[in-house]
Design an enzyme around this catalytic site. Structure first.
Site, short mmCIF file in Angstrom:
data_model
loop_
_atom_site.label_atom_id
_atom_site.label_comp_id
_atom_site.label_asym_id
_atom_site.label_seq_id
_atom_site.Cartn_x
_atom_site.Cartn_y
_atom_site.Cartn_z
N SER A 1 -0.16 -18.83 -35.24
CA SER A 1 -1.40 -18.21 -34.79
C SER A 1 -2.45 -19.25 -34.48
O SER A 1 -3.29 -19.06 -33.60
CB SER A 1 -1.96 -17.28 -35.87
OG SER A 1 -1.31 -16.04 -35.88
N ASP B 1 -6.86 -10.08 -30.56
CA ASP B 1 -6.70 -10.40 -31.98
C ASP B 1 -7.45 -9.36 -32.83
O ASP B 1 -7.45 -8.18 -32.47
CB ASP B 1 -7.23 -11.82 -32.23
CG ASP B 1 -6.47 -12.54 -33.34
OD1 ASP B 1 -6.54 -12.07 -34.49
OD2 ASP B 1 -5.84 -13.57 -33.07
N HIS C 1 -8.98 -13.46 -38.91
CA HIS C 1 -7.98 -14.10 -38.05
C HIS C 1 -8.50 -14.30 -36.63
O HIS C 1 -8.35 -15.38 -36.04
CB HIS C 1 -6.72 -13.22 -38.06
CG HIS C 1 -5.51 -13.84 -37.44
ND1 HIS C 1 -5.26 -13.80 -36.08
CD2 HIS C 1 -4.46 -14.50 -37.99
CE1 HIS C 1 -4.10 -14.39 -35.83
NE2 HIS C 1 -3.60 -14.84 -36.97
#
Length: 791
Positions: free
Chosen positions: A565, A156, A229
């Site tokens: 996600s 990620d 994220h």
């Protein structure tokens, strides 16, 4: 004699000319450089080279057809080696011109060249909603010791390791088999890893090969997260218990990941301009070598054949080493054929809702109250006061760009002191609020477009703002238009109601969640399952505002985000728990346990709804259904798979032997694939038949499946069939008698379908189920029949 001198003169001229550098004339397309991933035959390295890297570098130097000053590469280094791969892939990546790529492809040791794709990110209460309670005396958390010896690799944007979700209090020593490293970099010393975050690496060579050197004032050359994220997804998978937790006062409670004691290994591959295949493949390669048990990947791109898909190739190599790979399905919903990461050796995860929301209703001057959703923690609008309301896309504004509230599109004289209605699209939802705020607007209403439907996402807005569905957006526009006709002032206000729990119905398939059918292999149902992905609370970096905007100076330890996600790491964490509870289970067995125990009925006792239109959702939306962790721990039977089964699947997919070798690193023997039958006979937990009508009235096919007993040693399973409408389905035998754990038994499913009336080029999909039950376990497999009328 003269003729002899003439001959010598010509010979010297030829020798002289041959000593000069060749004069070449290349087209602009030949001079364009891009990254290629090069698959090399295994065990083909000449012995004169000490390492594969030396050999690859030599190969690149030998075909250097273009000089650096002629390059259009950002770094001016054509032919530069980017990464070498040894574990999930055998080969390297390099910047090459199209001409060089063609020359390299001719080399006998090169199997294929794969052009690089740029991927994008698919961007609490969920443990309790899933039935995972810390206080339970038995169950999945207890049986797995909260996943304490398992390592989840998160590919990620990196991590903010100081967050309380990643503390190592009470964690045992790092597992002895761990081989990974904590790689130091900017603002990230190697000592920052602990017994929770046990490894961290970053991969930026592919990113920089295309974009030039990164701007280190805006992102970190290290595993540190400059986006948020990666921190968020890592804590969903394996965050520790943290209390109190909230975002701007919303969603107060205990924050926890799915596997609170599992270890984390961080592989940063995503940067400001995206996530590059060459870096993603390097992360897979390192993760497998390091010794992770699960890989979580909330990243995706366009669907291509598996031999051109670096994620599929990396995931195959990982699965071969016993690593479970879960990946997000994508946020392209609610349209069909939008699902990504569709390889059958990857568990593909769509998104559902929790039974929690954050209502923020719009009250119009005509007395109508319309439901909305928002997270806003700043000064609210004055209670009881109504404010002027305008639509940014009205004639008084700047047309289409103003309707979307794009940067610089709003006239401050028009929006100042007013609530502004903006349409969703192009720029981010929170950026629209920033544009309204800059223009002097006092608040914003964000309206979905037709394609977005009625699905709402809560955002941390920088001004009072709320989101409404497409139909309510239309109603607000009508109210503004009608008020202007009567020359009365349209007014509105927004009422923020905080956090609401025990919402019904839930779960609901989220509007943005990508849908099937599988664009590459419709015979394999994708997505596989859904998990919580809307408004998920999880850890957040310290130097990034909750809106993610650079102008947002607010700071919060947790943030609420939505996307597949967020759904993917839920399944990654659950897979770690299942692997800890059942160390002998393969990745396919874990996926089977999650799929065959999933549910399709919401908390109102009805088939889960589709958020986009509020109708019933289908298998193309949710796959096998919503994950049910406690049942997955004891599924009774599993549909297991070996890598040979996947090779047979690829053979039956009409891939060439060379294409298959690109994926599997082995020369494929497709002779045995005929015994496996057609492509749908992969021993998958779901069954999908696709019929081309071609004027036929009746069509039929069969599926062969093998189930492995992981339940009670002596058990008898009886089948029940829910045939898709318009079909006849039989199963033989109707009873499976097991005598021991680990025993495998086969059964045959015959499907007979009857033609339906379809226009040319259209299709019809119906679904049912095959359910094996021993009175204690219900092992459910979706059965999908698609009828197509070819062009």
């Amino acid at each position: 004699m003269a003729s002899h001198r003439t001959f010598l003169s010509l010979l010297f001229l030829i020798l002289f000319l041959s000593s000069l550098e060749p004069v070449t004339c290349f087209s602009s397309s030949q001079l364009e450089f891009r990254t290629f991933i090069v698959r090399v035959k295994q065990d083909s390295k000449p012995s004169i080279f000490p390492t594969h890297k030396h050999w690859y570098e030599s190969s690149l130097q030998s075909l250097s057809l273009i000089k650096p000053h002629e390059s259009t590469s950002p770094n001016g280094k054509p032919g530069r080696l980017i990464h070498t791969y040894e574990n999930v892939f055998h080969g390297f990546s390099a910047m090459l011109s199209n001409l060089e790529a063609k020359e390299l492809e001719k080399q006998p040791h090169v199997l294929s060249l794969i052009p690089e794709q740029v991927r994008s990110l698919h961007t609490t209460r969920s443990p309790e909603f899933l039935g995972l309670k810390k206080t339970d005396s038995a169950g999945l958390l207890k049986e797995s010791d909260f996943g304490s010896d398992l390592v989840i690799g998160v590919i990620d944007t990196g991590i903010w390791p100081e967050r309380e979700s990643f503390n190592d209090k009470g964690q045992g020593p790092v597992p002895s088999k761990w081989k990974g490293q904590c790689v130091a970099g900017k603002n990230f010393p190697s000592t920052i890893c602990n017994r929770k975050v046990i490894g961290a690496r970053f991969f930026c060579e592919g990113y920089e090969a295309t974009n030039g050197k990164m701007n280190e004032t805006t992102e970190y050359r290290s595993p540190r997260d400059s986006d948020g994220h990666g921190t968020h997804t890592a804590s969903i998978a394996a965050g520790r218990y943290v209390f109190p937790a909230s975002t701007l006062g919303y969603a107060r409670g205990v924050a926890a990941g799915m596997a609170p004691k599992a270890r984390l290994a961080i592989y940063k591959v995503c940067w400001n301009s995206g996530c590059y295949d060459s870096d993603i493949l390097a992360a897979f390669d390192s993760a497998v070598a390091d010794g992770v048990h699960v890989i979580s990947l909330s990243v995706g791109g366009v669907v291509v054949p598996y031999y051109l898909d670096s994620i599929a190739i990396g995931a195959f190599g990982a699965a071969e080493q016993g690593v479970f790979v879960s990946a997000s399905a994508g946020n392209g919903g609610p349209g069909g054929l939008t699902v990504t990461n569709v390889a059958p050796w990857v568990t593909t995860v769509g998104a559902g809702t929790l039974d929690r929301d954050f209502p923020a209703d719009v009250v119009l001057g005509n007395g109508r109250t319309l439901p909305g959703m928002s997270i806003y923690g700043g000064p609210a609008l004055s209670p009881g006061e109504m404010y002027p309301l305008v639509y940014a896309g009205s004639e008084a504004g700047d047309g289409y760009s103003a309707s979307l509230c794009l940067e610089g599109s709003l006239d401050p004289n028009y929006v100042k002191g007013k609530i502004v209605l903006c349409d969703r699209g192009i720029n981010s939802r929170v950026a629209k609020g920033e544009v309204v705020k800059k223009g002097g607007g006092i608040a914003m209403i964000l309206a979905n477009g037709v394609f977005d439907g009625e699905g709402l996402v809560a955002d941390c807005h920088v001004l009072p703002a709320t989101a409404v569905g497409a139909s309510n957006g239309d109603e607000i526009r009508r109210y503004i238009t009608e008020a202007s006709k009567t020359k009365s002032l349209p007014t509105a206000t927004i009422i923020f109601k905080g956090t609401r729990l025990h919402i019904k119905p839930a779960p609901v398939v989220v509007s943005f969640s990508a849908r099937g059918p599988n664009p590459e292999t419709p015979e394999i149902l994708k997505p596989d399952i859904i998990a919580p992905g809307l408004n998920i609370l999880a850890a957040w970096p310290d130097r990034i505002g909750p809106s993610g905007l650079s102008s947002d100076t607010r700071r919060t330890e947790f943030n609420i985000l939505s996307g597949t996600s967020m759904a993917c790491p839920h399944v990654s964490g659950l897979a770690a728990l299942l692997k800890a509870a059942h160390p002998e289970w393969s990745p396919a067995a874990i996926r089977s346990a999650l799929m065959t125990t999933a549910y399709t009925v919401d908390n109102k006792g009805q088939t889960m709804k589709d958020e986009s239109n509020r109708n019933r959702s289908t298998v193309m939306d949710f796959g096998a259904g919503h994950v049910h962790p406690q049942k997955a721990m004891d599924p009774g039977l599993v549909y297991d798979l070996t890598m040979h089964d996947y090779i047979d699947f690829l053979c039956n997919s009409n891939y060439t032997v060379k294409d298959i070798e690109v994926i599997t690193r082995k020369t494929a023997d497709c002779k045995g694939a005929r015994r496996a039958g057609h492509i749908g006979n992969l021993n998958y937990p779901s069954l999908s038949a696709v019929f081309q009508q071609y004027g036929k009235h009746r069509m039929s096919t069969h599926f062969i499946r093998t189930v492995t007993n992981v339940g009670d040693p002596s058990s008898v399973y009886k089948v029940s069939i829910r045939p898709p409408s318009g079909t006849q389905v039989t199963v033989q035998p109707e009873k499976l008698v097991f005598r021991r754990v680990g025993q495998k038994l086969n059964f045959l499913v015959r499907v007979e379908a009857f033609a339906v009336r379809l226009s040319t080029g259209s299709s019809s999909t119906k679904s049912g189920a095959i359910i094996w039950s021993d009175g204690k376990h219900n092992v459910t497999s979706p059965l999908v029949v698609t009828m197509q009328q070819p062009l």
